[in-house]
Every structure is written in structure tokens, then in C-alpha cells.
Enzyme design. Structure first.
Site, PDB file in Angstrom:
ATOM      1  N   ASP A  25       8.735   6.195   2.489  1.00 42.04           N
ATOM      2  CA  ASP A  25       9.128   7.350   1.685  1.00 42.04           C
ATOM      3  C   ASP A  25      10.643   7.321   1.536  1.00 42.04           C
ATOM      4  O   ASP A  25      11.374   7.412   2.529  1.00 42.04           O
ATOM      5  CB  ASP A  25       8.679   8.653   2.344  1.00 42.04           C
ATOM      6  N   ASP A  37      -4.293  12.739  -1.626  1.00 44.65           N
ATOM      7  CA  ASP A  37      -3.595  13.430  -0.542  1.00 44.65           C
ATOM      8  C   ASP A  37      -4.509  14.548  -0.058  1.00 44.65           C
ATOM      9  O   ASP A  37      -4.953  15.378  -0.862  1.00 44.65           O
ATOM     10  CB  ASP A  37      -2.282  14.040  -1.041  1.00 44.65           C
TER      11      ASP A  37
END
Length: 254
Positions: free
Chosen positions: A130, A11
Site C-alpha cells: 500500500d 474487500d
């Protein structure tokens, strides 16, 4: 049995690898190029690079970092964050990425999945989902880095992205993200049993047993790992050795 893939997740925010909890409380975990090179040498099967602030900041994924990462690793490499068009996808693939991961743009414009799969091949298109638990055996799709609910049911959306041509699903539990309390095995299993493409389990890895559980009970085809690797709690060789000893087929490290 197809070998399970071990996939470090990088990330990236402001040019640095970061890791948060529930998509928040961000900590810096190093340079993306150095991390990618390190994991490649350790025996990672693939690497996922997510520009986690690109979408909410309204900008494109950092192509310069993609180029540099692609120069130092020679395994499949997925890039996501800020991707909203065929042109975006083409730019990333032409600069070294093997696959792209689309999330917010896929929900807002499902045709992008179908168009990109036809143009570049399903194997290049990963749809990231998600998921946040909203009831018993029920999860809702969230977009914009987990900040915006969509009212979409995760299982129904997963089925739809398969029909549109996605080659893989990157399934992240927002509830478990960064907690190191274990993957949401029920979520992973439910989605895996409802689609016929590989599921990459993400969110919650805290110990070796968690990986085993989501593979065996959750039916994941691959495991995405961040905190455990970035903070050197475990190494990829340790993970592969453990899984192999417990009857799970893995790809041999270099």
C-alpha cells in the site's frame, strides 16, 4: 505478450463486501460469496478477497467465507488480511485459496515471505504494498490498512520482496483508492520497471481508459477492480472487449 488478467477485488468487513475511498468512508456492496460467483460467471480471470479489518482488529481472516467462496468459483483465488504466520497461510491454502496476500506481516517480519515461498512456492505468495505518494516519483509503504507509515521506500521494498521470494506484488495507491480518478500510472510503471515479477495495479479505476493506461503506460500485468464492478458501472465482458479492441491481449471469457 502474456494475457492481461482482470481481477475483481472483494474487500470484506463484518462479512460483507465493502468499498471505501482512501481506505475510509466504507459503503456496503453485497455478499462476498454471491459476488464471487457472479464475477466468476462473468469471466473474471482471478478473484482477490481481502479481509480489510482483520489486521487492525487483531484477528484472523474468516476461513468460513474462504471455504464458501472456493466452493463456487473455479479460477485462482487470493486471500489476504490478518495473515501473520506459516500456519495462517497453510490454513487458507488448505481451505481453498490458491494464493495468499501478505502486507503488514511481511513488513514486520520479512522472513515470513522467504519461509512461505520456500514451503508453498513463490506462485502462492503475493505481497501487497500500500503506497502513498510523499514526493516527486517517491512513495512510502503504509501498513495496517493504510493507517501506519513505515518509512520504507516503495521501490526498495518491492525489490526486497522479490529477493525474498514473492511471486507477485499487489500494488495499491492509497491516494487513488476508491476515487475513480485513474490508477497512479507513474507508481505502477516505476515499480514494474524495477522488479521482474508481475505487478497487479490497484486503486483508482473509474473508466475503461484508466485500465488501458495502467497496462500500456504503467506496464501492469493485471488490473484489480472494485467500485466499477461492485456498483455495476462496467462488466467484465465490456472491459475485455474494450481492451481487446485496443490491442491488449486478454483471456477469453467463458
Amino acid at each position: 505478450m502474456v494475457a492481461i488478467r482482470i481481477i475483481p477485488c472483494l474487500d470484506v468487513k463484518d462479512g460483507k463486501v465493502v468499498k471505501g475511498i482512501h481506505f475510509e468512508d466504507i459503503r456496503v456492496a453485497g455478499d462476498p460469496v454471491e459476488n464471487a460467483s457472479f464475477y466468476y460467471k462473468e469471466g473474471a480471470d482471478e478473484i482477490v478477497f481481502l479481509d480489510i479489518s482483520a489486521t487492525i482488529e487483531g484477528r484472523k481472516t474468516m476461513v468460513d467465507i474462504v471455504k464458501k467462496v472456493a466452493d463456487v468459483i473455479f479460477i485462482p483465488f487470493t486471500v489476504g488480511g490478518g495473515i501473520s504466520s506459516i500456519d495462517d497461510i497453510e490454513k487458507l491454502l488448505s481451505n481453498g485459496a490458491d494464493k495468499v496476500s501478505i502486507n503488514t506481516a511481511a513488513v514486520k517480519n520479512p522472513n515470513l515471505i522467504e519461509q512461505s515461498a520456500k514451503k508453498f512456492g513463490s506462485q502462492s505468495i503475493v505481497v501487497a504494498i500500500d503506497a502513498k505518494r510523499v514526493g516527486d516519483n517517491k512513495w512510502e509503504v503504509f501498513i495496517e490498512s493504510g493507517k501506519t507509515p513505515t518509512r520504507l521506500d516503495v521501490v526498495e521494498w518491492a525489490k526486497r520482496v522479490v529477493d525474498l521470494g514473492a511471486g507477485e506484488i499487489l500494488l495499491t495507491s492509497i491516494d487513488r483508492d476508491g476515487t475513480q480518478e485513474g490508477y497512479d500510472v507513474e507508481l505502477t510503471k516505476t515499480v514494474s520497471e524495477n522488479v521482474n515479477i508481475p505487478i497487479i495495479a490497484s486503486g483508482g479505476a473509474g473508466k475503461l481508459e484508466h485500465l488501458y493506461e495502467v497496462i500500456v503506460n504503467g506496464k501492469a500485468s493485471a488490473v484489480l477492480i472494485a467500485s466499477l464492478l461492485h456498483f455495476r458501472i462496467l462488466t467484465i465482458p465490456q472491459i475485455k472487449k474494450y481492451l481487446k479492441e485496443n490491442g491488449i491481449e486478454v483471456r477469453e471469457s467463458k
